[in-house]
Each structure stands twice: as structure tokens, then as C-alpha cells.
Design a protein around this motif. Structure first.
Motif, PDB file in Angstrom:
ATOM      1  N   GLU A 129       0.833  -1.117   0.095  1.00 16.78           N
ATOM      2  CA  GLU A 129      -0.011  -0.103  -0.098  1.00 16.78           C
ATOM      3  C   GLU A 129       0.861   1.176  -0.134  1.00 16.78           C
ATOM      4  O   GLU A 129       0.516   2.267  -0.530  1.00 16.78           O
ATOM      5  CB  GLU A 129      -0.901  -0.006   1.167  1.00 16.78           C
ATOM      6  CG  GLU A 129      -2.074  -1.006   1.023  1.00 16.78           C
ATOM      7  CD  GLU A 129      -2.942  -0.805   2.351  1.00 16.78           C
ATOM      8  OE1 GLU A 129      -3.181   0.422   2.829  1.00 16.78           O
ATOM      9  OE2 GLU A 129      -3.887  -1.552   2.410  1.00 16.78           O
ATOM     10  N   THR A 130       1.764   1.132   0.543  1.00 18.08           N
ATOM     11  CA  THR A 130       2.796   2.397   0.625  1.00 18.08           C
ATOM     12  C   THR A 130       3.501   2.580  -0.754  1.00 18.08           C
ATOM     13  O   THR A 130       4.086   3.886  -0.811  1.00 18.08           O
ATOM     14  CB  THR A 130       4.036   2.097   1.658  1.00 18.08           C
ATOM     15  OG1 THR A 130       4.640   1.028   1.317  1.00 18.08           O
ATOM     16  CG2 THR A 130       3.460   2.039   3.094  1.00 18.08           C
ATOM     17  N   ASP A 131       3.402   2.010  -1.633  1.00 13.89           N
ATOM     18  CA  ASP A 131       3.886   2.175  -2.964  1.00 13.89           C
ATOM     19  C   ASP A 131       3.263   3.427  -3.494  1.00 13.89           C
ATOM     20  O   ASP A 131       3.910   4.061  -4.340  1.00 13.89           O
ATOM     21  CB  ASP A 131       3.552   1.074  -4.060  1.00 13.89           C
ATOM     22  CG  ASP A 131       4.666  -0.231  -3.753  1.00 13.89           C
ATOM     23  OD1 ASP A 131       5.736   0.017  -2.769  1.00 13.89           O
ATOM     24  OD2 ASP A 131       4.671  -1.133  -4.216  1.00 13.89           O
ATOM     25  N   HIS A 132       1.814   3.598  -3.232  1.00 12.35           N
ATOM     26  CA  HIS A 132       1.210   4.983  -3.724  1.00 12.35           C
ATOM     27  C   HIS A 132       1.979   6.191  -3.235  1.00 12.35           C
ATOM     28  O   HIS A 132       2.250   7.018  -3.962  1.00 12.35           O
ATOM     29  CB  HIS A 132      -0.120   5.053  -3.355  1.00 12.35           C
ATOM     30  CG  HIS A 132      -1.216   3.792  -3.770  1.00 12.35           C
ATOM     31  ND1 HIS A 132      -1.648   3.784  -4.993  1.00 12.35           N
ATOM     32  CD2 HIS A 132      -1.407   2.470  -3.367  1.00 12.35           C
ATOM     33  CE1 HIS A 132      -2.449   2.703  -5.131  1.00 12.35           C
ATOM     34  NE2 HIS A 132      -2.324   2.078  -4.116  1.00 12.35           N
ATOM     35  N   LYS A 133       2.308   6.041  -2.050  1.00 15.47           N
ATOM     36  CA  LYS A 133       3.073   7.382  -1.458  1.00 15.47           C
ATOM     37  C   LYS A 133       4.393   7.336  -2.274  1.00 15.47           C
ATOM     38  O   LYS A 133       4.978   8.407  -2.518  1.00 15.47           O
ATOM     39  CB  LYS A 133       3.158   7.301   0.058  1.00 15.47           C
ATOM     40  CG  LYS A 133       3.894   8.249   0.711  1.00 15.47           C
ATOM     41  CD  LYS A 133       3.955   8.073   2.403  1.00 15.47           C
ATOM     42  CE  LYS A 133       4.551   7.142   2.727  1.00 15.47           C
ATOM     43  NZ  LYS A 133       4.619   6.928   4.123  1.00 15.47           N
ATOM     44  N   ASP A 134       5.059   6.166  -2.158  1.00 14.40           N
ATOM     45  CA  ASP A 134       6.622   6.139  -2.594  1.00 14.40           C
ATOM     46  C   ASP A 134       6.509   6.522  -4.157  1.00 14.40           C
ATOM     47  O   ASP A 134       7.595   7.173  -4.527  1.00 14.40           O
ATOM     48  CB  ASP A 134       7.080   4.515  -2.630  1.00 14.40           C
ATOM     49  CG  ASP A 134       7.367   4.295  -1.013  1.00 14.40           C
ATOM     50  OD1 ASP A 134       7.767   5.434  -0.363  1.00 14.40           O
ATOM     51  OD2 ASP A 134       7.319   3.246  -0.662  1.00 14.40           O
ATOM     52  N   ARG A 135       5.453   6.119  -5.010  1.00 17.64           N
ATOM     53  CA  ARG A 135       5.625   6.425  -6.283  1.00 17.64           C
ATOM     54  C   ARG A 135       5.413   8.198  -6.577  1.00 17.64           C
ATOM     55  O   ARG A 135       5.874   8.685  -7.413  1.00 17.64           O
ATOM     56  CB  ARG A 135       4.332   5.633  -7.065  1.00 17.64           C
ATOM     57  CG  ARG A 135       4.321   4.418  -7.524  1.00 17.64           C
ATOM     58  CD  ARG A 135       3.646   3.894  -8.636  1.00 17.64           C
ATOM     59  NE  ARG A 135       2.244   4.023  -8.154  1.00 17.64           N
ATOM     60  CZ  ARG A 135       1.471   3.077  -7.207  1.00 17.64           C
ATOM     61  NH1 ARG A 135       2.137   2.008  -7.178  1.00 17.64           N
ATOM     62  NH2 ARG A 135       0.502   3.195  -6.868  1.00 17.64           N
ATOM     63  N   PHE A 136       4.451   8.467  -5.721  1.00 17.83           N
ATOM     64  CA  PHE A 136       4.434  10.093  -5.744  1.00 17.83           C
ATOM     65  C   PHE A 136       5.867  10.787  -5.470  1.00 17.83           C
ATOM     66  O   PHE A 136       6.252  11.490  -6.051  1.00 17.83           O
ATOM     67  CB  PHE A 136       3.478  10.532  -4.810  1.00 17.83           C
ATOM     68  CG  PHE A 136       2.992  11.840  -4.428  1.00 17.83           C
ATOM     69  CD1 PHE A 136       2.905  12.688  -5.625  1.00 17.83           C
ATOM     70  CD2 PHE A 136       3.302  12.440  -3.150  1.00 17.83           C
ATOM     71  CE1 PHE A 136       2.608  14.060  -5.552  1.00 17.83           C
ATOM     72  CE2 PHE A 136       2.873  13.667  -3.027  1.00 17.83           C
ATOM     73  CZ  PHE A 136       2.614  14.666  -4.199  1.00 17.83           C
ATOM     74  N   HIS A 137       6.518  10.118  -4.420  1.00 17.66           N
ATOM     75  CA  HIS A 137       7.650  10.697  -4.045  1.00 17.66           C
ATOM     76  C   HIS A 137       9.070  10.508  -5.031  1.00 17.66           C
ATOM     77  O   HIS A 137       9.735  11.508  -5.197  1.00 17.66           O
ATOM     78  CB  HIS A 137       8.353  10.159  -2.583  1.00 17.66           C
ATOM     79  CG  HIS A 137       7.433  10.726  -1.432  1.00 17.66           C
ATOM     80  ND1 HIS A 137       7.291   9.717  -0.428  1.00 17.66           N
ATOM     81  CD2 HIS A 137       6.781  11.748  -1.315  1.00 17.66           C
ATOM     82  CE1 HIS A 137       6.631  10.512   0.500  1.00 17.66           C
ATOM     83  NE2 HIS A 137       5.997  11.550   0.276  1.00 17.66           N
ATOM     84  N   GLU A 138       8.590   9.425  -5.775  1.00 15.11           N
ATOM     85  CA  GLU A 138       9.622   9.080  -6.870  1.00 15.11           C
ATOM     86  C   GLU A 138       9.300   9.925  -8.164  1.00 15.11           C
ATOM     87  O   GLU A 138      10.258  10.487  -8.759  1.00 15.11           O
ATOM     88  CB  GLU A 138       9.705   7.528  -7.280  1.00 15.11           C
ATOM     89  CG  GLU A 138      10.246   6.567  -6.317  1.00 15.11           C
ATOM     90  CD  GLU A 138      11.588   6.965  -6.267  1.00 15.11           C
ATOM     91  OE1 GLU A 138      12.572   6.967  -7.085  1.00 15.11           O
ATOM     92  OE2 GLU A 138      12.310   7.099  -4.932  1.00 15.11           O
ATOM     93  N   ALA A 139       8.229  10.524  -8.286  1.00 16.26           N
ATOM     94  CA  ALA A 139       8.000  11.302  -9.446  1.00 16.26           C
ATOM     95  C   ALA A 139       8.453  12.883  -9.091  1.00 16.26           C
ATOM     96  O   ALA A 139       8.927  13.402 -10.120  1.00 16.26           O
ATOM     97  CB  ALA A 139       6.299  11.444  -9.430  1.00 16.26           C
ATOM     98  N   ILE A 140       8.316  13.104  -7.860  1.00 13.84           N
ATOM     99  CA  ILE A 140       8.798  14.447  -7.343  1.00 13.84           C
ATOM    100  C   ILE A 140      10.440  14.282  -7.499  1.00 13.84           C
ATOM    101  O   ILE A 140      10.888  15.364  -8.117  1.00 13.84           O
ATOM    102  CB  ILE A 140       8.466  14.469  -5.905  1.00 13.84           C
ATOM    103  CG1 ILE A 140       7.129  15.034  -5.764  1.00 13.84           C
ATOM    104  CG2 ILE A 140       9.241  16.111  -5.555  1.00 13.84           C
ATOM    105  CD1 ILE A 140       6.531  15.220  -4.466  1.00 13.84           C
ATOM    106  N   THR A 141      10.884  13.376  -7.049  1.00  9.73           N
ATOM    107  CA  THR A 141      12.461  13.312  -7.063  1.00  9.73           C
ATOM    108  C   THR A 141      13.131  13.173  -8.970  1.00  9.73           C
ATOM    109  O   THR A 141      13.990  13.760  -9.045  1.00  9.73           O
ATOM    110  CB  THR A 141      12.894  11.860  -6.668  1.00  9.73           C
ATOM    111  OG1 THR A 141      12.702  11.835  -5.217  1.00  9.73           O
ATOM    112  CG2 THR A 141      14.470  11.537  -6.661  1.00  9.73           C
ATOM    113  N   ARG A 142      12.196  12.383  -9.563  1.00 15.86           N
ATOM    114  CA  ARG A 142      12.618  12.361 -10.896  1.00 15.86           C
ATOM    115  C   ARG A 142      12.616  13.761 -11.837  1.00 15.86           C
ATOM    116  O   ARG A 142      13.457  14.151 -12.324  1.00 15.86           O
ATOM    117  CB  ARG A 142      11.694  11.532 -11.767  1.00 15.86           C
ATOM    118  CG  ARG A 142      12.018  11.449 -13.496  1.00 15.86           C
ATOM    119  CD  ARG A 142      10.793  10.770 -13.817  1.00 15.86           C
ATOM    120  NE  ARG A 142      10.500   9.268 -13.707  1.00 15.86           N
ATOM    121  CZ  ARG A 142      11.289   8.669 -14.430  1.00 15.86           C
ATOM    122  NH1 ARG A 142      11.935   8.838 -15.354  1.00 15.86           N
ATOM    123  NH2 ARG A 142      10.924   7.065 -14.117  1.00 15.86           N
TER     124      ARG A 142
END
Length: 551
Positions: free
Chosen positions: A261-274
Motif C-alpha cells: 500500500e505504501t507504494d502509492h506514496k513512494d511512487r508520488f515521492h519518486e515522481a517528485i525526485t525524478r
């Protein structure tokens, strides 16, 4: 069947109860894959070529880790890999022939067929894909199609990192591998970095074989969990746990990443990092990109990155609304009690291990015909399950989370007794091995005394948080450049004093030579600062809030 080996029970242990690394013993002896050897796989693949990473064994004595950019690469067959493994005592350079690996002396080099998607490598061999049976752990539809394979010679290493998505099951098929693991709470002491940048991987520059306590003084406060996997073992690596991996002898291992479930949050953070990394790296020269961007990573334009960010944010908002977690899911986690470590040397060449998911790319590919083509290892493999997909398996969404998220008790899910808990050496909850079945062994925590006993490192060298900025007044941080310009930055980041008298203006040519290096150093520090995982979490909170306001 022994009820403790029931796949549903094992699935609940992995998905809900276990929040520390454990090893499952003797559960895969009936897998057809348990009979694999490098020679057997060679006979299956024939003339199919793979990309092989070659590293120096002497790098174990380096001050920092051996990054991907430090390695050599050859594209050749597994047949040539086996020939290199089994070569006689002749000098490699004298009998290279058609085998490019024979130029590398096995006494000095290791070779690694690392991070290969089995669905691609064995696409014409369904029997090989079906030889991996994650259904024994309760993941009914998972086999080799959702797995990656790693084939390495003695000495092959994976630099220290944690994966931003999911949790991990690793099956040791052949040979032995040694793992050093660390909990997420010790990220600061591992000097986490996003340089070199690669999606979904956060790295440590520390060479675990020869840690430098002068350069990385907080490292000696860490409490390593260390285990050597034998054939037939399966290691569970929880979400965001750090791991450093070394092949002790010729080895084959297979792993699968399980969505959370935490992947939703982590994908969002990865998009910002990218978005941040792409913007900054696009301004860097070729030299900067070669050092700060993983060699196998790609940069996309701002329009593509915005698409990633939009889709990741939409997915996160939908998840928040469906779970009622709007007020908590995007909140940044509390910082470690350890001070944020200073940045490592700007001239360190760094490399990442390949990131294991292409979740954002999968979203774009599914939603836009203008999406970029599939990328290399992280490519949008249609066989890899995406958490964005509506058919994501239910068993692939564990409810246990790090950062003090609430755990779900096994008692609420089955008649199996919940695992008892006890405090581990780092004061975090772990499984009490007295209540686990005999075939499940917690990875032992060796404590920070391990570094003094084995490496003669003194834990008294740990830098206290309040001493990090010694010599500056409250609210100020001092940076000293190579040519002795001393800039004092106030709490709002404004330059209010330049001790120009320290600047050696007598050597204009030297100053000109240094300017490029100084600019690179500043750019690198800025890149690392804005992509710091904690900084990105705070940006995510603000961005998410603004998006809700404009919705």
C-alpha cells in the motif's frame, strides 16, 4: 501438511506479522529450480546474449563502494560466462578468442549476470519460468514471470541501498551469498544519497567491507543484521530495509518484489525526485551526468516528468480517498535522532544497483500513446505486476508498514496465534524466534559492537547532532570552498558575509581552473539536497495540499 507450512499462513506472516528480516529454510527443495546450475541454464539459453557487469575484487579495500560507473561491461553468452568460470591456468589474455570475458583474470575480477527479468530472458522457456513457485508462500499467481535472476561469480557485489517500492523475497538457488541488512531508522548513519540518480533506489556510499569511520563517523552506530544464505534458503527483506550483498561463491538467486500500500506514496515521492533530478542534471555537463546519473538510467523531458507526477498524484489521492487516510498518508516520517550526515566527497564515482520497478512508466504507457519507449532493466515489462493495475493481486498488498505505521495482527486474520514480539538490539520490535516454526530463523542483529570487534572501529567516533555545525553561530552554516572563500549563510540562505581576504587572487589561472570544479561541487550538493528523501517528503506534503486546493 504441517499447518505452519501452509501457504496462507506463510503469506500472512510475510504480509502482516514480520517486520524484520527472516530466513525460511527447506521450503523450496521441491522447486524444479532447486536443480539449477550455471551449466544447466547455459544449455537452456544457448547463444542468447546477456549484459555482464565486471568488477575488481580489490575494490573491497577502497574507501568508498564500487559503483556501477566503476565497472566494465561485456555483452556475451552464458556459455562464455561458464567458460570464464571454469578456465584453466592459462593467461586469460593469451586465449581470449571469441570470449570477451577471458581478458579478465578471475583472480582479480568478478562477473555478474545481475538483475535480469526472467520473463524476458526465458521468454521461450515456460518450463523455466514455472520452476519458480512463489505459490508456496501464498502468492498463487507468481512464478518466474514476476521474478528476476542473479548469476554471479565469487566476489560479485551489490552496493548498499534500499528499494523505495515493495518488500522482497529472495530464493538462494545455488551457491552462497552474504547479506548485511540495516533497518530504515538507521538511514542517516548510512549517509543515504540519491546520487547517482536512479528511480526507486536510495544508496549508501559506504564500502561495507572496509568502512571508513573518519569519512562516515556515524556508521559505527549502526546495528547490522548479517546472514549468509545457503542453497534452499529464502530471505524476506522488509520494506525500506537497507542491504549490502556479496557473492561468496558462484551463485544463482531469484527474487520477487511484492507490492505494498505504501507504494502509492513512494511512487508520488519518486515522481517528485525524478522531476527535480532531471531538471538539475539537464544543466550538468557530460562529466556531471556520467558521475551523478546511473549509466543505465535515462532522463526525460519536463512534459514526460509532469505526466508521471500527475498520474502518481492522482493515484495517491484516489488511494487516500478510498482508505480514508488523507491526513496521514503523505506526511513525512520523523527524522532519525541521528544528525543528517555531511555529503560525501564530490569526486566519488557512484553507481546504483538497478531499480526494481517501472511503476510510473507503466502508468504512462497505459494512459498515453505519447509515452516514452520501454527502458532497459527498469523497462515496462508487461509480465511485471503494476500496483496501478486493477488486477493487482490481493495478496500482494501487505498492511504492515515502516515508520510506526499500524500493524495488523495475525489473530484478526486467521486462527493462527499472533507472533509474540520482543525488543531487538536497536530497540525496534522484532519477532520472538521462540514462537516461530523451526524452519523460520530471524536474521541476527549483531549490534554496533560488531564494527569494533571485526573492523577495530570505535563507536565513540559517532558525531552528535548538536556538534555538527561547530564553529558557527546559531542558525548559520559555514561552507569552505577549495580556494578558501568562506561563505556564511544565514538561516534564510542569504549570503551576508564573504571573507574575501582569504581568496588568493594572485593566481588568476588557478582560480579559473578551479571555477569549473567549484561549480560542479555546488551543483552536486544542490542536487543531493533537493533529492534527499526527507526533503522530497516535505515537498510532497506541500504539493499534495496545493493540488487538493485547486481540485
Amino acid at each position: 501438511m504441517d499447518s505452519s507450512k501452509d501457504p496462507k499462513y506463510l503469506n500472512k506472516l510475510v504480509m502482516h506479522d514480520i517486520d524484520k528480516p527472516v530466513v525460511f529454510h527447506g521450503l523450496i527443495q521441491n522447486w524444479p529450480a532447486s536443480e539449477w546450475t550455471p551449466e544447466l541454464l547455459t544449455s537452456v539459453l544457448g547463444d542468447k546474449e546477456v549484459k555482464i557487469r565486471i568488477g575488481l575484487k580489490e575494490a573491497k579495500q577502497w574507501e568508498s563502494t564500487q559503483w556501477e560507473a566503476d565497472c566494465s561491461y561485456e555483452t556475451t553468452t552464458l556459455t562464455n560466462f561458464c567458460s570464464w568460470l571454469n578456465q584453466s591456468g592459462d593467461k586469460p589474455q593469451d586465449r581470449r578468442g571469441d570470449n570477451p570475458l577471458l581478458q579478465y583474470d578471475p583472480e582479480k575480477y568478478w562477473c555478474y549476470v545481475d538483475y535480469k527479468y526472467m520473463a524476458q530472458l526465458f521468454e521461450d522457456h515456460p518450463d523455466i519460468l514455472q520452476a519458480i513457485k512463489w505459490s508456496d508462500f501464498g502468492f498463487e499467481t507468481r512464478d518466474g514471470k514476476q521474478s528476476t535472476i542473479w548469476i554471479g561469480s565469487q566476489g560479485a557485489t551489490t552496493p548498499g541501498h534500499y528499494d523505495t517500492y515493495g518488500c522482497n523475497l529472495v530464493a538462494q538457488i545455488y551457491g552462497r551469498k552474504k547479506w548485511h541488512l540495516f533497518p530504515p531508522s538507521q538511514s542517516a548513519a548510512l549517509y543515504q544519497t540519491r546520487i547517482p540518480y536512479e528511480e526507486s533506489s536510495v544508496f549508501s556510499p559506504i564500502n561495507i567491507s572496509k568502512p571508513d569511520s573518519t569519512k562516515y563517523p556515524q556508521f559505527t552506530s549502526t546495528t547490522p543484521y548479517i546472514v549468509t544464505l545457503d542453497p534452499g534458503d529464502v530471505l524476506f527483506v522488509p520494506h525500506h530495509w537497507w542491504h549490502f550483498v556479496e557473492t561468496m561463491e558462484t551463485s544463482i538467486s531469484v527474487n520477487t518484489w511484492i507490492e505494498m500500500e505504501t507504494d502509492h506514496k513512494d511512487r508520488f515521492h519518486e515522481a517528485i525526485t525524478r522531476m527535480l533530478a532531471s531538471g538539475i542534471l539537464s544543466s550538468a555537463g557530460n562529466d556531471g551526468k556520467s558521475k551523478w546519473l546511473n549509466p543505465t538510467e535515462e532522463l526525460y523531458d519536463s512534459a514526460t516528468n509532469l505526466m508521471y507526477l500527475k498520474k502518481a498524484n492522482e493515484s495517491l489521492l484516489q488511494h487516500q480517498q478510498s482508505t480514508g487516510s488523507i491526513s496521514t498518508l503523505c506526511q513525512p516520517s520523523a527524522r532519525s535522532t541521528s544528525a543528517k550526515p555531511a555529503h560525501h566527497s564530490p569526486d566519488d564515482q557512484q553507481e546504483s544497483t538497478p531499480s526494481h520497478h517501472c511503476q510510473m512508466e507503466e502508468v504512462i504507457a497505459a494512459s498515453s500513446s505519447d509515452s516514452p519507449p520501454a527502458k532497459r532493466k527498469k523497462s515496462c515489462d508487461s509480465h511485471m505486476t503494476s500496483p496501478y493495475s486493477s488486477d493487482t493481486q490481493q495478496e500482494s498488498t501487505p498492511s504492515h508498514q515502516v515508520d510506526n505505521d499500524e500493524n495488523v495482527s495475525a489473530a484478526s486474520l486467521s486462527d493462527s496465534p499472533p507472533a509474540k514480539r520482543k525488543k531487538s538490539c536497536d530497540s525496534h520490535v522484532t519477532i520472538d524466534d521462540s514462537v516461530l516454526p523451526d524452519f523460520i530463523t530471524p536474521v541476527p542483529c549483531l549490534g554496533h559492537a560488531y564494527w569494533k570487534q571485526n573492523y577495530h572501529l570505535d563507536s565513540s567516533s559517532i558525531v552528535d547532532e548538536h556538534n555538527m555545525n561547530t564553529g558557527t553561530s546559531s542558525g548559520e552554516t559555514t561552507f569552505a570552498s577549495e580556494n578558501n572563500i568562506d561563505l556564511k549563510l544565514g538561516s534564510k540562505g542569504c549570503v551576508h558575509e564573504v571573507e574575501a581576504q582569504k581568496f588568493n587572487a594572485g593566481d588568476a589561472n588557478q582560480n579559473q581552473r578551479n571555477s569549473g570544479e567549484m561549480d560542479d561541487n555546488i551543483l552536486k550538493i544542490f542536487l543531493e539536497s533537493v533529492t534527499d528523501p526527507e526533503v522530497v517528503k516535505h515537498i510532497g506534503v506541500v504539493f499534495n495540499k496545493k493540488m487538493k486546493e485547486t481540485a
